[in-house]
Design a protein around this motif. Structure first.
Motif, PDB file in Angstrom:
ATOM      1  N   VAL A 206       0.804  -1.378  -0.237  1.00  3.61           N
ATOM      2  CA  VAL A 206       0.323   0.213  -0.175  1.00  3.61           C
ATOM      3  C   VAL A 206       0.938   1.044   0.069  1.00  3.61           C
ATOM      4  N   MET A 207       1.990   0.788   0.296  1.00  2.00           N
ATOM      5  CA  MET A 207       3.327   2.457   0.154  1.00  2.00           C
ATOM      6  C   MET A 207       3.159   2.868  -1.330  1.00  2.00           C
ATOM      7  N   PRO A 208       2.900   3.538  -1.858  1.00  2.00           N
ATOM      8  CA  PRO A 208       2.705   4.082  -2.463  1.00  2.00           C
ATOM      9  C   PRO A 208       3.836   4.545  -3.435  1.00  2.00           C
ATOM     10  N   ASP A 209       4.275   3.830  -4.738  1.00  3.79           N
ATOM     11  CA  ASP A 209       5.431   4.377  -6.107  1.00  3.79           C
ATOM     12  C   ASP A 209       6.138   5.285  -5.675  1.00  3.79           C
ATOM     13  N   THR A 210       7.139   6.173  -5.591  1.00  2.29           N
ATOM     14  CA  THR A 210       7.464   7.538  -5.427  1.00  2.29           C
ATOM     15  C   THR A 210       7.125   8.093  -6.961  1.00  2.29           C
ATOM     16  N   ASP A 211       7.587   7.689  -8.436  1.00  5.94           N
ATOM     17  CA  ASP A 211       7.697   8.105  -9.275  1.00  5.94           C
ATOM     18  C   ASP A 211       6.528   8.510  -9.541  1.00  5.94           C
ATOM     19  N   LYS A 212       4.914   7.311  -9.184  1.00  3.60           N
ATOM     20  CA  LYS A 212       4.318   7.854  -9.764  1.00  3.60           C
ATOM     21  C   LYS A 212       3.245   8.900  -8.917  1.00  3.60           C
ATOM     22  N   LEU A 213       3.568   8.983  -7.355  1.00  3.11           N
ATOM     23  CA  LEU A 213       3.254   9.709  -6.399  1.00  3.11           C
ATOM     24  C   LEU A 213       3.727  11.219  -6.593  1.00  3.11           C
ATOM     25  N   SER A 214       4.307  11.523  -6.734  1.00  3.19           N
ATOM     26  CA  SER A 214       4.989  12.478  -7.460  1.00  3.19           C
ATOM     27  C   SER A 214       4.592  13.337  -8.853  1.00  3.19           C
ATOM     28  N   GLU A 215       3.887  12.716  -9.357  1.00  2.00           N
ATOM     29  CA  GLU A 215       3.035  13.172 -10.564  1.00  2.00           C
ATOM     30  C   GLU A 215       2.029  13.609 -10.022  1.00  2.00           C
ATOM     31  N   PHE A 216       1.116  12.276  -9.644  1.00  3.33           N
ATOM     32  CA  PHE A 216       0.020  13.149  -8.470  1.00  3.33           C
ATOM     33  C   PHE A 216      -0.088  14.648  -8.274  1.00  3.33           C
ATOM     34  N   ALA A 217       1.536  14.383  -7.096  1.00  2.00           N
ATOM     35  CA  ALA A 217       1.856  16.352  -6.726  1.00  2.00           C
ATOM     36  C   ALA A 217       1.828  17.122  -7.382  1.00  2.00           C
ATOM     37  N   ARG A 218       2.128  16.895  -8.425  1.00  2.00           N
ATOM     38  CA  ARG A 218       2.152  17.677  -9.766  1.00  2.00           C
ATOM     39  C   ARG A 218       0.425  17.773 -10.111  1.00  2.00           C
ATOM     40  N   MET A 219       0.470  17.473 -10.594  1.00  6.49           N
ATOM     41  CA  MET A 219      -0.950  17.252 -11.513  1.00  6.49           C
ATOM     42  C   MET A 219      -1.504  17.839  -9.734  1.00  6.49           C
ATOM     43  N   LEU A 220      -1.947  17.744  -8.724  1.00  7.48           N
ATOM     44  CA  LEU A 220      -2.547  18.681  -7.962  1.00  7.48           C
ATOM     45  C   LEU A 220      -1.832  19.625  -7.565  1.00  7.48           C
ATOM     46  N   ILE A 221      -0.808  20.187  -7.764  1.00  9.06           N
ATOM     47  CA  ILE A 221      -0.247  21.198  -7.555  1.00  9.06           C
ATOM     48  C   ILE A 221      -1.249  22.206  -8.656  1.00  9.06           C
TER      49      ILE A 221
END
Length: 232
Positions: A206-221
Motif C-alpha cells: 500500500v506504500m505508493p511508488d515515489t514517481d507515481k506519487l510525484s506525478e500526482f503531486a504535480r497534478m494536484l499543484i
C-alpha cells in the motif's frame, strides 16, 4: 468477514487512507476500497462523513467511522484477529496518542510548507523546521521502541502507522524540492525504522511508488492553481 461488510472510502495518494489500510492489513481484514476522485465527492462520502466531507471513511456493517487515527483505534478494538495495534500499557498508549496528535497538528503541516516556501531562504527555514520535528521524533523513537525495530516494539503499531503513512510524501518532497529530510547520520533510529517499516507485509503493497506519487503531486499543484488563479 466478507468484503461487502467492510468498505473503505479513500484515495490511493492519501496518507490518511493509508493508515486505515495498514491497520486492516495487520488485522487480516478483507475490505473493499472505494476510490474517491480528485475534485469530486460521491454521495456515499457526503452521507457517511457529513461533517468533514473527506476521506478516509471506514464503513463497517453499514456504520461509518471517520478520521484516520480514530479509524485505526476502531479497527484495533473491533477485530481481535492479528496483533494489537495500540500499546497495552495505559501510559504507553497515552504517549503514542500524544505523538500521533503532534504528527498531524504540528509536523505534517511543516512538511507541506517546504513546497509553499518562496525563495531559497524561506525553503531552508522550512526544511530546518521539518528537521527539528524529525529530531524530536528520533528521540521519541528511542524511548518508545526500547531498543527494538519499531515505535511499538517488535512489530508495527499505532505510532508507526501514524508517522509511516507520510513516508511516501517525504520522498516526494525530497525529490521535488531537491532536499534531504531524513538524515541517516543525525537520525539513525528513524533511518533504520523506515527500511523495516516499508518492508513490512502490512505496508509494502500500500506504500505508493515515489514517481507515481510525484506525478500526482504535480497534478494536484496544477489543480489547485486552476481552482484559485492569482488575482490580476
Amino acid at each position: 468477514m466478507a468484503k461487502n461488510d467492510v468498505k473503505l472510502l479513500g484515495a490511493w495518494p492519501s496518507p490518511f487512507v493509508m493508515r486505515a489500510r495498514i491497520a486492516l492489513n495487520i488485522k487480516s481484514v478483507d475490505y473493499e476500497l472505494l476510490e474517491e476522485k480528485l475534485g469530486s465527492k460521491t454521495q456515499l462520502l457526503l452521507q457517511s462523513n457529513p461533517v468533514y466531507k473527506k476521506v478516509p471513511v471506514l464503513i463497517h456493517e453499514h456504520k461509518p467511522i471517520c478520521e484516520s487515527l480514530i479509524i485505526v483505534q476502531y479497527i484495533d478494538e473491533a477485530w481481535s484477529s492479528g496483533p494489537s495495534i495500540l500499546p497495552s500499557d495505559p501510559y504507553d498508549r497515552a504517549i503514542a496518542r500524544f505523538w500521533g496528535v503532534y504528527i498531524d497538528d504540528k509536523w505534517f503541516p511543516l512538511l507541506g510548507g517546504i513546497g509553499k516556501a518562496q525563495g531559497e531562504e524561506a525553503k531552508k527555514a522550512a526544511v530546518d523546521q521539518v528537521h527539528e520535528g524529525l529530531m524530536l521524533l528520533e528521540e521519541a523513537f528511542g524511548k518508545c521502541s526500547k531498543g527494538k525495530d519499531f515505535f511499538s516494539g517488535d512489530r508495527i503499531g499505532y505510532l508507526d502507522i501514524a508517522l509511516g503513512c507520510f513516508l511516501g510524501w517525504v520522498r516526494v518532497s525530497e525529490k521535488m524540492n531537491g532536499v534531504k529530510l531524513l538524515d541517516e547520520a543525525k537520525m539513525p533510529g528513524l533511518a533504520s525504522w523506515v527500511e523495516k517499516f516499508c518492508a513490512d507485509s502490512a505496508v509494502k503493497d500500500v506504500m505508493p511508488d515515489t514517481d507515481k506519487l510525484s506525478e500526482f503531486a504535480r497534478m494536484l499543484i496544477q489543480f489547485k492553481a486552476n481552482a484559485h488563479p492569482p488575482a490580476s
